[in-house]
Design a protein around this motif. Sequence first.
Motif, PDB file in Angstrom:
ATOM      1  N   ALA A  91     -13.766   2.996   5.031  1.00 58.91           N
ATOM      2  CA  ALA A  91     -12.962   3.817   4.118  1.00 58.91           C
ATOM      3  C   ALA A  91     -13.904   4.432   3.098  1.00 58.91           C
ATOM      4  O   ALA A  91     -14.596   3.724   2.365  1.00 58.91           O
ATOM      5  CB  ALA A  91     -11.912   2.959   3.417  1.00 58.91           C
TER       6      ALA A  91
ATOM      7  N   VAL B 128     -10.288   8.328   1.614  1.00 57.44           N
ATOM      8  CA  VAL B 128      -9.154   8.093   0.740  1.00 57.44           C
ATOM      9  C   VAL B 128      -8.921   9.333  -0.124  1.00 57.44           C
ATOM     10  O   VAL B 128      -9.866   9.918  -0.645  1.00 57.44           O
ATOM     11  CB  VAL B 128      -9.397   6.847  -0.146  1.00 57.44           C
ATOM     12  CG1 VAL B 128      -8.250   6.649  -1.122  1.00 57.44           C
ATOM     13  CG2 VAL B 128      -9.581   5.614   0.726  1.00 57.44           C
ATOM     14  N   GLU B 129      -7.670   9.729  -0.254  1.00 58.76           N
ATOM     15  CA  GLU B 129      -7.321  10.939  -0.998  1.00 58.76           C
ATOM     16  C   GLU B 129      -6.678  10.581  -2.338  1.00 58.76           C
ATOM     17  O   GLU B 129      -5.821   9.693  -2.407  1.00 58.76           O
ATOM     18  CB  GLU B 129      -6.353  11.797  -0.187  1.00 58.76           C
ATOM     19  CG  GLU B 129      -6.929  12.313   1.127  1.00 58.76           C
ATOM     20  CD  GLU B 129      -8.008  13.356   0.937  1.00 58.76           C
ATOM     21  OE1 GLU B 129      -8.033  13.981  -0.154  1.00 58.76           O
ATOM     22  OE2 GLU B 129      -8.827  13.555   1.858  1.00 58.76           O
TER      23      GLU B 129
ATOM     24  N   MET C 160      -3.387   3.850  -4.942  1.00 60.81           N
ATOM     25  CA  MET C 160      -3.430   4.740  -3.792  1.00 60.81           C
ATOM     26  C   MET C 160      -4.442   4.260  -2.763  1.00 60.81           C
ATOM     27  O   MET C 160      -4.202   4.319  -1.552  1.00 60.81           O
ATOM     28  CB  MET C 160      -3.755   6.163  -4.246  1.00 60.81           C
ATOM     29  CG  MET C 160      -2.732   6.749  -5.193  1.00 60.81           C
ATOM     30  SD  MET C 160      -3.046   8.484  -5.614  1.00 60.81           S
ATOM     31  CE  MET C 160      -2.629   9.272  -4.065  1.00 60.81           C
ATOM     32  N   LEU C 161      -5.565   3.751  -3.241  1.00 60.26           N
ATOM     33  CA  LEU C 161      -6.582   3.197  -2.351  1.00 60.26           C
ATOM     34  C   LEU C 161      -6.013   2.020  -1.569  1.00 60.26           C
ATOM     35  O   LEU C 161      -6.151   1.943  -0.346  1.00 60.26           O
ATOM     36  CB  LEU C 161      -7.797   2.757  -3.167  1.00 60.26           C
ATOM     37  CG  LEU C 161      -8.829   1.846  -2.481  1.00 60.26           C
ATOM     38  CD1 LEU C 161      -9.426   2.543  -1.266  1.00 60.26           C
ATOM     39  CD2 LEU C 161      -9.925   1.456  -3.471  1.00 60.26           C
TER      40      LEU C 161
ATOM     41  N   ASP D 271      -2.896   1.268  -0.908  1.00 59.58           N
ATOM     42  CA  ASP D 271      -1.846   1.672   0.018  1.00 59.58           C
ATOM     43  C   ASP D 271      -2.410   2.374   1.251  1.00 59.58           C
ATOM     44  O   ASP D 271      -1.948   2.150   2.383  1.00 59.58           O
ATOM     45  CB  ASP D 271      -0.838   2.591  -0.684  1.00 59.58           C
ATOM     46  CG  ASP D 271      -0.033   1.856  -1.748  1.00 59.58           C
ATOM     47  OD1 ASP D 271      -0.073   0.607  -1.761  1.00 59.58           O
ATOM     48  OD2 ASP D 271       0.621   2.528  -2.574  1.00 59.58           O
ATOM     49  N   GLN D 272      -3.435   3.207   1.057  1.00 60.31           N
ATOM     50  CA  GLN D 272      -4.006   3.943   2.186  1.00 60.31           C
ATOM     51  C   GLN D 272      -4.803   3.041   3.115  1.00 60.31           C
ATOM     52  O   GLN D 272      -4.770   3.206   4.338  1.00 60.31           O
ATOM     53  CB  GLN D 272      -4.862   5.100   1.660  1.00 60.31           C
ATOM     54  CG  GLN D 272      -4.033   6.214   1.031  1.00 60.31           C
ATOM     55  CD  GLN D 272      -4.866   7.336   0.446  1.00 60.31           C
ATOM     56  OE1 GLN D 272      -5.698   7.933   1.135  1.00 60.31           O
ATOM     57  NE2 GLN D 272      -4.657   7.642  -0.829  1.00 60.31           N
TER      58      GLN D 272
ATOM     59  N   ARG E 209      -2.208   0.914   5.006  1.00 64.79           N
ATOM     60  CA  ARG E 209      -1.531   1.721   6.030  1.00 64.79           C
ATOM     61  C   ARG E 209      -2.423   1.925   7.249  1.00 64.79           C
ATOM     62  O   ARG E 209      -1.972   1.825   8.391  1.00 64.79           O
ATOM     63  CB  ARG E 209      -1.120   3.069   5.438  1.00 64.79           C
ATOM     64  CG  ARG E 209      -0.250   3.917   6.370  1.00 64.79           C
ATOM     65  CD  ARG E 209       0.106   5.260   5.739  1.00 64.79           C
ATOM     66  NE  ARG E 209       0.672   5.082   4.421  1.00 64.79           N
ATOM     67  CZ  ARG E 209       0.132   5.549   3.306  1.00 64.79           C
ATOM     68  NH1 ARG E 209      -1.017   6.210   3.354  1.00 64.79           N
ATOM     69  NH2 ARG E 209       0.709   5.356   2.141  1.00 64.79           N
ATOM     70  N   ARG E 210      -3.697   2.198   6.994  1.00 62.10           N
ATOM     71  CA  ARG E 210      -4.620   2.418   8.114  1.00 62.10           C
ATOM     72  C   ARG E 210      -4.767   1.158   8.950  1.00 62.10           C
ATOM     73  O   ARG E 210      -4.778   1.206  10.187  1.00 62.10           O
ATOM     74  CB  ARG E 210      -5.993   2.825   7.556  1.00 62.10           C
ATOM     75  CG  ARG E 210      -6.987   3.303   8.613  1.00 62.10           C
ATOM     76  CD  ARG E 210      -6.662   4.717   9.047  1.00 62.10           C
ATOM     77  NE  ARG E 210      -7.706   5.314   9.831  1.00 62.10           N
ATOM     78  CZ  ARG E 210      -7.854   6.628  10.001  1.00 62.10           C
ATOM     79  NH1 ARG E 210      -7.010   7.455   9.427  1.00 62.10           N
ATOM     80  NH2 ARG E 210      -8.835   7.116  10.751  1.00 62.10           N
TER      81      ARG E 210
END
Length: 282
Positions: free
Chosen positions: A32, A70-71, A84-85, A87-88, A91-92
């Motif tokens: 990531a 990561v966005e 956000m990090l 969660d992303q 999810r991945r």
Amino acid sequence: MESVLVKTVFGLLLIPFALSWGADPQVTCRVALVPGAFGSGTSSIFLKAEDYFKEFTAYFEKLGCDVFQVEFPPDATIEVRSLMLRDQVDRRNRMKPIATKTWIVAHSQGGLDARFALRSLKLGGVRGLITIGTPHQGTSLADWVIQQKSHRSFYYWVTKTFGYDLGALPFLGEMTSTFLKKHADRFSPVAGIDYFSARGRCQTHCHFGFKLLKWITGAPDGDGIVPWASQIWGQDIGEYDLDHIQEVGVDPEKIKVRANLLLKFGQLITTSNSASRSMQSR
């Protein structure tokens, strides 16, 4: 009723095994990529968004890794970015299970986001964190900017004229040594996670903007944004002749330096993953 409960519990216990059965055997690692402030590379007039981590992505994909960036929204605080990090990454890991845990490779503020997510948000499924150009102990540049902002100095108005409003950066205070010392417990190491850090210390072909910034602020040696000594966290894996943008950009003058940096990152990840697989097979 009792049989339904037994089946439910049994099914929940099987979830981790079901995920491992569905893991892609062709993928040897997951990386990531976590960018610095302003999200995906728009933090500098010297670097296009599409060039941020471009060489990193190509290198890790060639290594056989599943790679994703990561966005973040621009100008977000550490806590917002860390949520956000987390969660992303979660999810991945759920959507594309692999046999090994995720490695986080982070630049600048992204390293602080990752440390906060691991410690304070209990981000799981991570094997290690590698940072480059991260202000782990803060940066004097943040203190200088805050001073210019509070006094509405000449430099404050100059930067605002060019579209950089120093008074509208919510994360700025979080980059100071005072803030990071006060909240050290929210960023402390997590057992079972490997921490590595590389140091950018530009000496040749540095961007003129960083040279000018150092002259104006009197900042210590480093990558133009972060002093070299502040970039150390966990195991120090060396110093590289890169400025803050060259660390993750595509500057042709520093291709070989970045290649050496990425080679070191790749060695750390593959060696660690091999050791983990060896332990699991025993």
